[in-house]
Design a protein around this motif. Structure first.
Motif, PDB file in Angstrom:
ATOM      1  N   GLN A 192     -62.231   4.008  -9.198  1.00  0.00           N
ATOM      2  CA  GLN A 192     -62.170   2.644  -8.645  1.00  0.00           C
ATOM      3  C   GLN A 192     -61.515   2.221  -7.599  1.00  0.00           C
ATOM      4  OE1 GLN A 192     -60.931   0.993 -12.315  1.00  0.00           O
ATOM      5  NE2 GLN A 192     -63.150   0.277 -12.925  1.00  0.00           N
ATOM      6  N   TYR A 196     -66.442  -6.043 -10.292  1.00  0.00           N
ATOM      7  CA  TYR A 196     -66.026  -6.823 -11.437  1.00  0.00           C
ATOM      8  C   TYR A 196     -65.012  -7.652 -10.818  1.00  0.00           C
ATOM      9  CZ  TYR A 196     -63.343  -8.228 -15.585  1.00  0.00           C
ATOM     10  OH  TYR A 196     -62.835  -8.987 -16.709  1.00  0.00           O
ATOM     11  N   ASP A 256     -64.168 -12.937 -14.850  1.00  0.00           N
ATOM     12  CA  ASP A 256     -64.765 -12.329 -15.839  1.00  0.00           C
ATOM     13  C   ASP A 256     -66.190 -12.266 -15.400  1.00  0.00           C
ATOM     14  OD1 ASP A 256     -65.051 -10.478 -18.110  1.00  0.00           O
ATOM     15  OD2 ASP A 256     -65.286 -11.778 -19.258  1.00  0.00           O
ATOM     16  N   CYS A 313     -56.325  -0.198 -11.062  1.00  0.00           N
ATOM     17  CA  CYS A 313     -57.602   0.262 -11.418  1.00  0.00           C
ATOM     18  C   CYS A 313     -57.402   1.732 -11.261  1.00  0.00           C
ATOM     19  CB  CYS A 313     -58.585   0.000 -10.261  1.00  0.00           C
ATOM     20  SG  CYS A 313     -58.298   0.367  -8.516  1.00  0.00           S
ATOM     21  N   PRO A 325     -61.919  -9.991 -12.004  1.00  0.00           N
ATOM     22  CA  PRO A 325     -61.354 -10.171 -13.026  1.00  0.00           C
ATOM     23  C   PRO A 325     -61.016 -11.531 -13.409  1.00  0.00           C
ATOM     24  CG  PRO A 325     -60.305  -8.415 -11.893  1.00  0.00           C
ATOM     25  CD  PRO A 325     -61.379  -8.905 -11.138  1.00  0.00           C
ATOM     26  N   THR A 384     -66.424  -0.216  -8.501  1.00  0.00           N
ATOM     27  CA  THR A 384     -66.449   1.293  -9.134  1.00  0.00           C
ATOM     28  C   THR A 384     -67.957   1.961  -8.739  1.00  0.00           C
ATOM     29  OG1 THR A 384     -65.697   0.274 -11.112  1.00  0.00           O
ATOM     30  CG2 THR A 384     -66.767   2.405 -11.621  1.00  0.00           C
ATOM     31  N   ILE A 391     -60.870  -7.887  -6.592  1.00  0.00           N
ATOM     32  CA  ILE A 391     -62.200  -7.481  -7.113  1.00  0.00           C
ATOM     33  C   ILE A 391     -61.924  -5.875  -7.590  1.00  0.00           C
ATOM     34  CG2 ILE A 391     -63.978  -9.020  -6.082  1.00  0.00           C
ATOM     35  CD1 ILE A 391     -64.700  -6.887  -4.097  1.00  0.00           C
ATOM     36  N   ASN A 406     -69.378  -9.717 -13.167  1.00  0.00           N
ATOM     37  CA  ASN A 406     -69.879  -8.607 -12.642  1.00  0.00           C
ATOM     38  C   ASN A 406     -71.191  -8.779 -11.684  1.00  0.00           C
ATOM     39  OD1 ASN A 406     -68.394  -6.401 -13.978  1.00  0.00           O
ATOM     40  ND2 ASN A 406     -69.238  -7.766 -15.838  1.00  0.00           N
ATOM     41  N   THR A 407     -71.030  -8.106 -10.683  1.00  0.00           N
ATOM     42  CA  THR A 407     -72.121  -7.988  -9.717  1.00  0.00           C
ATOM     43  C   THR A 407     -72.256  -6.300  -9.294  1.00  0.00           C
ATOM     44  OG1 THR A 407     -73.476  -8.889  -8.013  1.00  0.00           O
ATOM     45  CG2 THR A 407     -71.071  -8.677  -7.649  1.00  0.00           C
ATOM     46  N   GLU A 408     -73.202  -6.250  -8.423  1.00  0.00           N
ATOM     47  CA  GLU A 408     -73.366  -4.985  -7.719  1.00  0.00           C
ATOM     48  C   GLU A 408     -73.851  -4.972  -6.084  1.00  0.00           C
ATOM     49  OE1 GLU A 408     -76.050  -2.584  -9.940  1.00  0.00           O
ATOM     50  OE2 GLU A 408     -77.792  -4.060  -9.853  1.00  0.00           O
TER      51      GLU A 408
END
Length: 130
Positions: free
Chosen positions: A71, A19, A24, A67, A21, A10, A7, A26-28
């Motif tokens: 990041q 993110y 593909d 990254c 990859p 950021t 992962i 996303n979360t937070e």
């Protein structure tokens, strides 16, 4: 079996954006630990949804992604089978056969047949509640 998905984290105004990859998505999260937990949750949900649609879950990449500062790259661990057991609350209907005298006694006693069957299956299979 646990999988470790790379992962990218950021920093954001309210925590971290994550993110994944390989998938593909996303979360937070509100802090670093929460962001990694949320990544595992997002991966788990994505994976069991893919399985339900008959698709294969891609294997995780072997290396951390590149990254740029600020990041950070890390891993999120997920066990798709455990995730499904913990989060899949779908029910299925089963028809059972039993002697009428036993059915009569159970109905008079107010027995919840579904609960008894679930309890018996868990005991027989060695499954514990979450």
């Amino acid at each position: 079996m646990k999988q470790a998905y790379p992962i990218i984290l950021t920093p954001s105004e309210h925590g971290y954006v994550v993110y994944v990859p390989d998938l593909d998505i996303n979360t937070e999260g509100k802090d670093l630990a929460d962001a990694i937990d949320m990544a595992a949750d997002a991966i788990g949900l994505w994976g069991i949804s893919a399985q339900d649609l008959g698709r294969e879950i891609p294997a995780p990449s072997a290396a951390l992604p590149a990254c740029a500062p600020p990041q950070t790259a890390s891993y999120a661990l997920v066990d798709f089978d455990a995730y499904r057991r913990a989060n899949d609350m779908r029910t299925v209907r089963k028809n059972v056969t039993l002697q009428s005298w036993l059915n009569d006694l159970a109905e008079k006693a107010g027995v919840n047949f579904s609960q008894v069957l679930q309890d018996a299956l868990k005991q027989r299979l060695g499954v514990t509640d979450r």
